[in-house]
Design a protein around this motif. Sequence first.
Motif: not given
Length: 214
Positions: A84-96
Amino acid sequence: MGVKLSVIIPIYNAVPYLRECLRSVIATSDKLKVVNDKLLTEIICVDDGSTDGSGEILDEYIENQVKGEVEGEQRNGLVFKVIHQKNQGVSVARNRGLEEATGEWVAFVDADDTVDADWFAKMMKDGDWVHADAAYCFRAVGGTSERSYRTFLRDGWGVLNFVRREVIGEVRFPVGMRFKEDVIFFTALALKKPRIAWVNERGYNYRRHSGSAI
């Protein structure tokens, strides 16, 4: 037992589709396990600050359907992870997801899509990078589902690619882009001149709706 495949699923407000997506990914992971009884798959779900209950579904999924069955290697060589993370966009989510991935191979699935039961098995080929030129596109039309066959060789969608993690290395998705961020990512990988295998396989089901990025 090492992890063979890391499946990264970025999630933001996907309640209408999330359960179906997860069921399909687990089903195709089980099919892949039959192909190779030593294969271990990890499914990495990155909740990018959802506000519609998607995060709760993931927690419920672990608690009620996955916990005790998928932890470690208990469910047919499958590991299920939720971030779970704060909303930062799909690129940040994929990078995580890439930061958390430990598999030899990496694949991406979007939370509003599904995959056929044999999709992962079809895509696990020789080479450094496997690209599929085919997917199904379906959308709701007047309360019914319209399903058609599409090819995406020109754009090379991220969800139609399996790449060895060592090829990806430190390459990441560009942050701040809403469209074509996957083209930038895979172009950077192509510049490394990996061995690319092409398969004309259908098995990824892209759902087109008003909230789709494309």
